[in-house]
Design a protein around this motif. Structure first.
Motif, PDB file in Angstrom:
ATOM      1  N   LEU A   1     -14.289  19.658  -3.435  1.00  0.00           N
ATOM      2  CA  LEU A   1     -12.872  19.713  -3.702  1.00  0.00           C
ATOM      3  C   LEU A   1     -12.369  18.300  -3.901  1.00  0.00           C
ATOM      4  O   LEU A   1     -12.677  17.410  -3.111  1.00  0.00           O
ATOM      5  CB  LEU A   1     -12.154  20.385  -2.524  1.00  0.00           C
ATOM      6  CG  LEU A   1     -10.666  20.629  -2.717  1.00  0.00           C
ATOM      7  CD1 LEU A   1     -10.280  21.984  -2.169  1.00  0.00           C
ATOM      8  CD2 LEU A   1      -9.835  19.563  -2.060  1.00  0.00           C
ATOM      9  N   LYS A   2     -11.619  18.114  -4.973  1.00  0.00           N
ATOM     10  CA  LYS A   2     -10.988  16.819  -5.242  1.00  0.00           C
ATOM     11  C   LYS A   2      -9.480  17.014  -5.154  1.00  0.00           C
ATOM     12  O   LYS A   2      -8.926  17.896  -5.802  1.00  0.00           O
ATOM     13  CB  LYS A   2     -11.368  16.297  -6.624  1.00  0.00           C
ATOM     14  CG  LYS A   2     -12.823  15.961  -6.774  1.00  0.00           C
ATOM     15  CD  LYS A   2     -13.110  15.450  -8.172  1.00  0.00           C
ATOM     16  CE  LYS A   2     -14.594  15.190  -8.350  1.00  0.00           C
ATOM     17  NZ  LYS A   2     -14.905  14.803  -9.735  1.00  0.00           N
ATOM     18  N   LEU A   3      -8.830  16.171  -4.358  1.00  0.00           N
ATOM     19  CA  LEU A   3      -7.383  16.220  -4.184  1.00  0.00           C
ATOM     20  C   LEU A   3      -6.807  14.913  -4.684  1.00  0.00           C
ATOM     21  O   LEU A   3      -7.128  13.842  -4.152  1.00  0.00           O
ATOM     22  CB  LEU A   3      -7.049  16.430  -2.698  1.00  0.00           C
ATOM     23  CG  LEU A   3      -5.589  16.553  -2.315  1.00  0.00           C
ATOM     24  CD1 LEU A   3      -4.979  17.822  -2.909  1.00  0.00           C
ATOM     25  CD2 LEU A   3      -5.447  16.563  -0.791  1.00  0.00           C
ATOM     26  N   SER A   4      -5.967  14.967  -5.711  1.00  0.00           N
ATOM     27  CA  SER A   4      -5.389  13.735  -6.250  1.00  0.00           C
ATOM     28  C   SER A   4      -4.402  13.145  -5.249  1.00  0.00           C
ATOM     29  O   SER A   4      -3.890  13.844  -4.360  1.00  0.00           O
ATOM     30  CB  SER A   4      -4.679  14.000  -7.581  1.00  0.00           C
ATOM     31  OG  SER A   4      -3.450  14.682  -7.347  1.00  0.00           O
ATOM     32  N   GLU A   5      -4.147  11.869  -5.388  1.00  0.00           N
ATOM     33  CA  GLU A   5      -3.201  11.185  -4.502  1.00  0.00           C
ATOM     34  C   GLU A   5      -1.808  11.798  -4.599  1.00  0.00           C
ATOM     35  O   GLU A   5      -1.133  11.992  -3.584  1.00  0.00           O
ATOM     36  CB  GLU A   5      -3.166   9.686  -4.849  1.00  0.00           C
ATOM     37  CG  GLU A   5      -2.315   8.860  -3.919  1.00  0.00           C
ATOM     38  CD  GLU A   5      -2.832   8.795  -2.475  1.00  0.00           C
ATOM     39  OE1 GLU A   5      -2.040   8.429  -1.593  1.00  0.00           O
ATOM     40  OE2 GLU A   5      -4.007   9.124  -2.232  1.00  0.00           O
ATOM     41  N   SER A   6      -1.372  12.151  -5.800  1.00  0.00           N
ATOM     42  CA  SER A   6      -0.031  12.740  -5.959  1.00  0.00           C
ATOM     43  C   SER A   6       0.050  14.121  -5.310  1.00  0.00           C
ATOM     44  O   SER A   6       1.059  14.470  -4.685  1.00  0.00           O
ATOM     45  CB  SER A   6       0.372  12.804  -7.436  1.00  0.00           C
ATOM     46  OG  SER A   6      -0.582  13.523  -8.189  1.00  0.00           O
ATOM     47  N   ALA A   7      -1.017  14.911  -5.410  1.00  0.00           N
ATOM     48  CA  ALA A   7      -1.029  16.226  -4.764  1.00  0.00           C
ATOM     49  C   ALA A   7      -1.047  16.069  -3.242  1.00  0.00           C
ATOM     50  O   ALA A   7      -0.370  16.808  -2.521  1.00  0.00           O
ATOM     51  CB  ALA A   7      -2.235  17.040  -5.233  1.00  0.00           C
ATOM     52  N   ARG A   8      -1.807  15.100  -2.743  1.00  0.00           N
ATOM     53  CA  ARG A   8      -1.855  14.852  -1.298  1.00  0.00           C
ATOM     54  C   ARG A   8      -0.471  14.461  -0.774  1.00  0.00           C
ATOM     55  O   ARG A   8      -0.006  14.970   0.246  1.00  0.00           O
ATOM     56  CB  ARG A   8      -2.871  13.756  -0.971  1.00  0.00           C
ATOM     57  CG  ARG A   8      -3.073  13.548   0.537  1.00  0.00           C
ATOM     58  CD  ARG A   8      -3.936  12.335   0.830  1.00  0.00           C
ATOM     59  NE  ARG A   8      -3.366  11.097   0.337  1.00  0.00           N
ATOM     60  CZ  ARG A   8      -2.352  10.439   0.914  1.00  0.00           C
ATOM     61  NH1 ARG A   8      -1.791  10.918   2.006  1.00  0.00           N
ATOM     62  NH2 ARG A   8      -1.903   9.327   0.403  1.00  0.00           N
ATOM     63  N   LYS A   9       0.220  13.588  -1.502  1.00  0.00           N
ATOM     64  CA  LYS A   9       1.561  13.159  -1.079  1.00  0.00           C
ATOM     65  C   LYS A   9       2.552  14.322  -1.099  1.00  0.00           C
ATOM     66  O   LYS A   9       3.410  14.432  -0.232  1.00  0.00           O
ATOM     67  CB  LYS A   9       2.058  12.024  -1.977  1.00  0.00           C
ATOM     68  CG  LYS A   9       1.367  10.713  -1.702  1.00  0.00           C
ATOM     69  CD  LYS A   9       1.899   9.608  -2.599  1.00  0.00           C
ATOM     70  CE  LYS A   9       1.200   8.291  -2.303  1.00  0.00           C
ATOM     71  NZ  LYS A   9       1.673   7.211  -3.179  1.00  0.00           N
TER      72      LYS A   9
END
Length: 103
Positions: A1-9
């Motif tokens: 699973l890859k979570l982008s920085e913008s999605a994490r924020k």
């Protein structure tokens, strides 16, 4: 699973005033482009594949996870976008939807 920085924020902002819960990845019925992946708050169970990423717990049914082979979660102006590693079999895709609209 890859979570982008913008999605994490965005997830951090969502959970800023509430306790964190697991985020379920599920197969949602679709329109002209076929089924797509969605997100919902849900607790993991014994039939789930569970992944920890970016301080969040994600779960999906083991069968779905085997089918998609993983997922990248990002954020767009429309909300979260989920791109499976393996394309969904019934997916027509944007080119097919565009061709159908033109025809």
């Amino acid at each position: 699973l890859k979570l982008s920085e913008s999605a994490r924020k965005e997830l951090e902002a969502f959970f800023s005033d509430k306790p964190k819960s697991a985020v379920r990845i599920y197969l949602a019925p679709g329109g002209c482009s076929g089924p797509h992946l969605g997100l919902a708050l849900d607790e993991a169970n014994d039939d789930d594949h569970v992944v920890e990423e970016g301080g969040f717990t994600f779960c999906a049914s083991k069968g779905l996870w085997e089918q998609i082979g993983g997922v990248s979660i990002d954020l767009s102006y429309m909300g979260f976008t989920l791109d499976p590693v393996n394309p969904l079999p019934e997916e027509a895709g944007p080119a097919a939807a565009g061709a159908a609209a033109v025809a």
